[in-house]
Design a protein around this motif. Structure first.
Motif, mmCIF file in Angstrom:
data_model
loop_
_atom_site.group_PDB
_atom_site.id
_atom_site.type_symbol
_atom_site.label_atom_id
_atom_site.label_comp_id
_atom_site.label_asym_id
_atom_site.label_seq_id
_atom_site.Cartn_x
_atom_site.Cartn_y
_atom_site.Cartn_z
ATOM 1 N N UNK A 23 0.829 -1.208 0.000
ATOM 2 C CA UNK A 23 0.000 0.000 0.000
ATOM 3 C C UNK A 23 0.865 1.259 0.000
ATOM 4 N N UNK A 24 1.857 1.315 0.874
ATOM 5 C CA UNK A 24 2.702 2.502 0.925
ATOM 6 C C UNK A 24 3.583 2.618 -0.317
ATOM 7 N N UNK A 25 4.027 1.488 -0.854
ATOM 8 C CA UNK A 25 4.774 1.543 -2.102
ATOM 9 C C UNK A 25 3.929 2.082 -3.247
ATOM 10 N N UNK A 26 2.664 1.675 -3.305
ATOM 11 C CA UNK A 26 1.763 2.195 -4.341
ATOM 12 C C UNK A 26 1.529 3.682 -4.169
ATOM 13 N N UNK A 27 1.353 4.117 -2.933
ATOM 14 C CA UNK A 27 1.155 5.549 -2.681
ATOM 15 C C UNK A 27 2.393 6.350 -3.072
ATOM 16 N N UNK A 28 3.578 5.821 -2.764
ATOM 17 C CA UNK A 28 4.811 6.511 -3.147
ATOM 18 C C UNK A 28 4.958 6.580 -4.658
#
Length: 284
Positions: free
Chosen positions: A169-174
């Motif tokens: 999730x955080x990788x996608x947001x980044x």
């Protein structure tokens, strides 16, 4: 609870969601305008003010948005659906409600504790690779579900789903925030959040229905398919980007010749050979 919701809605209704605009630079004095050419300066500022926003359709067709939207939606839906169904499954196989609550508590810890280092991991490895690592952990967690119904397998599945969701999730947001300019990011982020919330709502709402009308196995493999979809999406994006990079290097190598040294990435303002100022001179 109703009072809290009412207060929240009142505050939300009065909130100002106008995007922040930095204050305009002070206009030059007439003397300064005359020195640098006031007519040209005024025309340039007018052109800057008239720059239109990029159409939303063009933004949503970019590969970075597609990858981020798919990975955000699938990782969130698979994690939340299995998290909500796991306590019911544990009760069905003989565990108490308290034990199921403890499992969810450990899962929530695994979801958010990695945030302390996830940003550094993204900086070191890049967002696409972190997304892949997140999906690999989620797949391992789903495999734990498929192997049996012991306490250790439930605990391992919940922990792996938590840490895997954090990375994916955080990788996608980044990936999303790094691919768009700040002026366009609010619109793109809004569409991405709407997509993930819609799929999340459907997944969580239907997880109990699948568990009741079908079976636990069907529920597990349904969300395994979502995990594989997200993994295939980010893997395809990474492969296409690597292929484009290799193609660009091959073309630049062919244009420069075998003895020419490649120029540093991101170098701008370099004059072409034969321009009169030296093609190999570095700007700045």
């Amino acid at each position: 609870m109703a009072i809290v919701c009412a207060v929240y809605l009142v505050l939300l209704a009065g909130a100002d969601f106008t995007p922040y605009a930095p204050p305009a630079a002070p206009a030059p004095s007439p003397v300064e305008g005359a020195e640098v050419g006031g007519v040209k300066q005024e025309a340039a500022s007018a052109d800057t003010d008239k720059q239109p926003n990029i159409p939303l359709g063009d933004l949503l067709r970019r590969p970075q948005f597609i990858v981020a939207a798919v990975c955000t939606s699938t990782s969130y839906t698979a994690m939340a659906s299995l998290m909500s169904a796991t306590p019911a499954r544990m009760v069905n196989v003989g565990f108490t409600i308290a034990v199921g609550a403890d499992i969810v508590r450990y899962h929530v810890i695994a979801m958010y504790v990695p945030c302390l280092v996830t940003g550094d991991v993204i900086k070191a490895l890049g967002a696409p690779l972190v997304i892949v690592l997140g999906y690999v952990q989620m797949a391992m967690g789903i495999l734990c579900y498929a192997l049996g119904s012991s306490y250790g397998l439930f605990l391992g599945a919940m922990l792996l789903l938590g840490t895997g969701w954090n990375f994916a999730f955080l990788g996608s947001s980044a990936l999303l925030t790094s691919a768009f300019p700040p002026t366009e990011l609010p619109r793109v982020q809004g569409v991405n959040d709407a997509c993930s919330s819609a799929l999340l709502s459907v997944g969580v709402a239907t997880s109990s229905i699948i568990l009741e009308d079908a079976s636990w196995t069907v529920l597990v493999w349904t969300h395994a398919a979502l995990t594989l979809l997200g993994l295939a999406t980010v893997a395809s994006f990474s492969g296409a980007r690597a292929a484009c990079g290799l193609g660009a290097k091959a073309r630049s190598g062919g244009d420069e010749g075998g003895d020419a040294k490649p120029q540093p990435a991101g170098l701008v303002g370099v004059d072409p050979p034969g321009s009169g100022r030296g093609g190999s001179a570095l700007a700045g």
